[in-house]
Design an enzyme around this catalytic site. Structure first.
Site, mmCIF file in Angstrom:
data_model
loop_
_atom_site.group_PDB
_atom_site.id
_atom_site.type_symbol
_atom_site.label_atom_id
_atom_site.label_comp_id
_atom_site.label_asym_id
_atom_site.label_seq_id
_atom_site.Cartn_x
_atom_site.Cartn_y
_atom_site.Cartn_z
ATOM 1 N N TYR A 21 0.928 -1.120 -0.046
ATOM 2 C CA TYR A 21 0.063 -0.008 0.040
ATOM 3 C C TYR A 21 0.909 1.181 0.090
ATOM 4 C CZ TYR A 21 -3.403 -3.400 2.018
ATOM 5 O OH TYR A 21 -4.028 -4.627 2.408
ATOM 6 N N TYR A 147 -14.641 -4.881 4.384
ATOM 7 C CA TYR A 147 -13.290 -5.278 3.911
ATOM 8 C C TYR A 147 -13.222 -6.616 4.356
ATOM 9 C CZ TYR A 147 -8.270 -5.792 3.437
ATOM 10 O OH TYR A 147 -7.262 -6.329 3.009
ATOM 11 N N ASP A 241 -16.873 -12.647 9.286
ATOM 12 C CA ASP A 241 -15.526 -12.434 9.067
ATOM 13 C C ASP A 241 -15.059 -11.776 10.290
ATOM 14 O OD1 ASP A 241 -12.851 -11.472 8.682
ATOM 15 O OD2 ASP A 241 -13.510 -10.623 6.756
ATOM 16 N N LYS A 270 -5.412 -13.680 12.030
ATOM 17 C CA LYS A 270 -4.798 -12.659 12.947
ATOM 18 C C LYS A 270 -4.047 -13.215 14.331
ATOM 19 C CE LYS A 270 -6.486 -8.322 10.427
ATOM 20 N NZ LYS A 270 -5.274 -7.926 10.066
HETATM 21 N N1 PLP Z 1 -11.194 -9.667 6.820
HETATM 22 C C1 PLP Z 1 -10.935 -8.578 7.656
HETATM 23 C C2 PLP Z 1 -11.988 -8.231 8.724
HETATM 24 C C3 PLP Z 1 -9.501 -7.978 7.705
HETATM 25 O O1 PLP Z 1 -9.308 -7.037 8.805
HETATM 26 C C4 PLP Z 1 -8.459 -8.498 6.954
HETATM 27 C C5 PLP Z 1 -6.938 -7.602 7.170
HETATM 28 O O2 PLP Z 1 -7.093 -6.609 7.634
HETATM 29 C C6 PLP Z 1 -8.670 -9.438 6.149
HETATM 30 C C7 PLP Z 1 -10.173 -10.074 6.055
HETATM 31 C C8 PLP Z 1 -7.376 -10.073 5.181
HETATM 32 O O3 PLP Z 1 -6.896 -10.802 5.938
HETATM 33 P P1 PLP Z 1 -5.219 -10.788 5.513
HETATM 34 O O4 PLP Z 1 -4.600 -9.653 5.492
HETATM 35 O O5 PLP Z 1 -4.425 -11.628 6.473
HETATM 36 O O6 PLP Z 1 -5.401 -11.532 4.112
#
Ligand code: PLP
Length: 424
Positions: A21, A147, A241, A270
């Site tokens: 980014y 996201y 998610d 995470k």
């Molecule tokens: N889903 C959510 C809610 C996230 O906050 C993130 C990353 O910040 C992702 C998916 C994507 O995860 P990664 O960066 O491990 O691919």
């Protein structure tokens, strides 16, 4: 430190690195070690970490219990392919996750990143409907401000206007987009949208309680109950998610516990490994998983990355779960939340500050313009805080002490006040 001096590797390697980014050549601070809530830079100075490895290092950096578990695993078996071969850390972790997560989750698929765990969730939904004789159900619905990752399929789920993927519009078919149902009008609109598209919709996906990368937008648990009800009414699967919110960040182990409404499919990553090694998990509830106990050609989940269920990462995750069992992380999150609310309050009402909000161990000051330009003001204050979009925020390690957290909040108050005064 071996080989060249840190300043050398930063300079010479910097012309080869492609940063995330950011434009080529973007500056980065050289970190040589990390412990607890502190990052140590090459010049020996320290930063208190307010971001926790993109919201994941819940136990702080280099926790001795996780280091010991990973070292022991490294001696025995760092990795082995996961097709036709099995190892204890993954099998134990899968069993522990199905026991830990509320509701009847019965199967776990391990991958190496949040984005990929979402992709697997999408595939599970698609294949579930193929098995059910409904291959026409192959679209997804997601929400404004959401996201779900950086891979192409997950970008199709991100907010096309505000997400960081606006430039890719037209490259892929975007998901159906809706407003989160937060009042009667938006609930009726979603009901209508689902009713029109139920025949082609495989699943609805949402980040429970907080839309993270979309700007740390927080919303009430009742919204998740509405989503559950509407998905049931229209025969559409529901995916939560919890990649950002899982493992205590919102004050409960999983955000959806606060709603008492469970999804059909759950994505975790995470803090799953304590923020140490790449690991993600996609969990399916029993009725979804049981549909795959069939001889239908689509009953074989079509995914299998080389590094899936990495043994080191699974060992780290098991050690992380041990820490959650042994140490009061949720109480720590509550204490952090109370302190964030009190100490960020002076930002409220400053010219240019749109709002201050806190949920669990997440504290946000929202400005009326882009906050990226403030990034450089924090390291000189001895803190690692990285504003994005229009927010300056904290998601510190859950183990942070009161004094260190005050260093972070006072840095934000100082920077935001100076910015606010400078704009008039
Ligand atoms: N889903 C959510 C809610 C996230 O906050 C993130 C990353 O910040 C992702 C998916 C994507 O995860 P990664 O960066 O491990 O691919």
């Amino acid at each position: 430190m071996t080989g060249s001096k840190p300043a050398d590797w930063l300079k010479t390697g910097g012309s080869s690195i492609w940063p995330p980014y950011a434009r080529l050549g973007a500056e980065a601070l050289p970190v040589v070690s990390a412990s607890g809530v502190r990052l140590t830079l090459a010049d020996g100075s320290e930063l208190i970490d307010g971001v926790a490895n993109w919201w994941s290092a819940c136990h702080g950096h280099a926790h001795p219990a996780i280091r010991a578990a990973v070292s022991a695993q490294l001696e025995r078996l760092p990795h082995v392919m996961f097709a036709g071969l099995a190892h204890e850390p993954a099998y134990r972790l899968a069993q522990r996750l199905t026991a830990l997560v509320p509701s009847d989750f019965s199967r776990v698929f391990f991958t190496e990143s949040g984005s990929v765990s979402v992709e697997v969730g999408l595939k599970i939904a698609l294949q579930y409907w193929m098995i059910a004789g409904r291959p026409d159900k192959r679209r997804f619905l997601s929400f404004r401000g959401g996201y779900h990752g950086d891979t192409l399929a997950t970008m199709a789920l991100c907010d096309p206007e505000e997400g960081m993927h606006a430039m890719f519009q037209g490259v892929f078919t975007p998901a159906l987009l809706a407003d989160l149902p937060q009042d009667a009008r938006s609930e009726a609109a979603l009901d209508g949208l689902l009713s029109t598209h139920a025949h082609e919709l495989a699943a609805v996906i949402v980040e429970p309680l907080v839309q993270g990368a979309g700007g740390m937008r927080m919303y009430a648990p009742q919204t998740l109950q509405v989503l559950r009800r509407l998905c049931d009414r229209h025969g559409v699967l529901l995916i939560f998610d919890e990649i950002f919110t899982g493992f205590g960040r919102t004050g409960t182990m999983f955000a959806f516990e606060q709603a008492g409404a469970a999804p059909d499919i759950l994505c975790l990553s995470k803090a799953l490994s304590g923020g140490t090694l790449p690991l993600a998990a996609t969990l399916a509830r029993r009725p979804i998983a049981e549909a795959f106990a069939s001889d239908h050609p689509a009953a074989v989940l079509m995914h299998g990355p080389t590094y899936m269920a990495n043994a080191l990462a699974c060992a780290a995750a098991n050690a992380s779960l041990d820490l959650f069992e042994r140490e009061p992380r949720l109480e720590q999150a509550a204490r952090i939340g109370a302190q964030l609310a009190a100490e960020l309050e002076p930002c409220r009402g400053l010219p240019g500050v749109v709002g201050v909000r806190v949920m669990g161990a997440i504290g946000v000051v929202q400005l009326d313009q882009d906050a990226d330009g403030l990034r450089g003001r924090f390291p000189p204050l001895g803190v690692w805080i990285r504003p994005f979009r229009d927010i300056v925020y904290l998601t510190p390690p859950l183990v942070i002490g009161e004094a260190d957290l005050s260093r972070l909040t006072s840095a934000i108050v100082q920077v935001v006040k100076a910015w606010s005064e400078g704009r008039s």
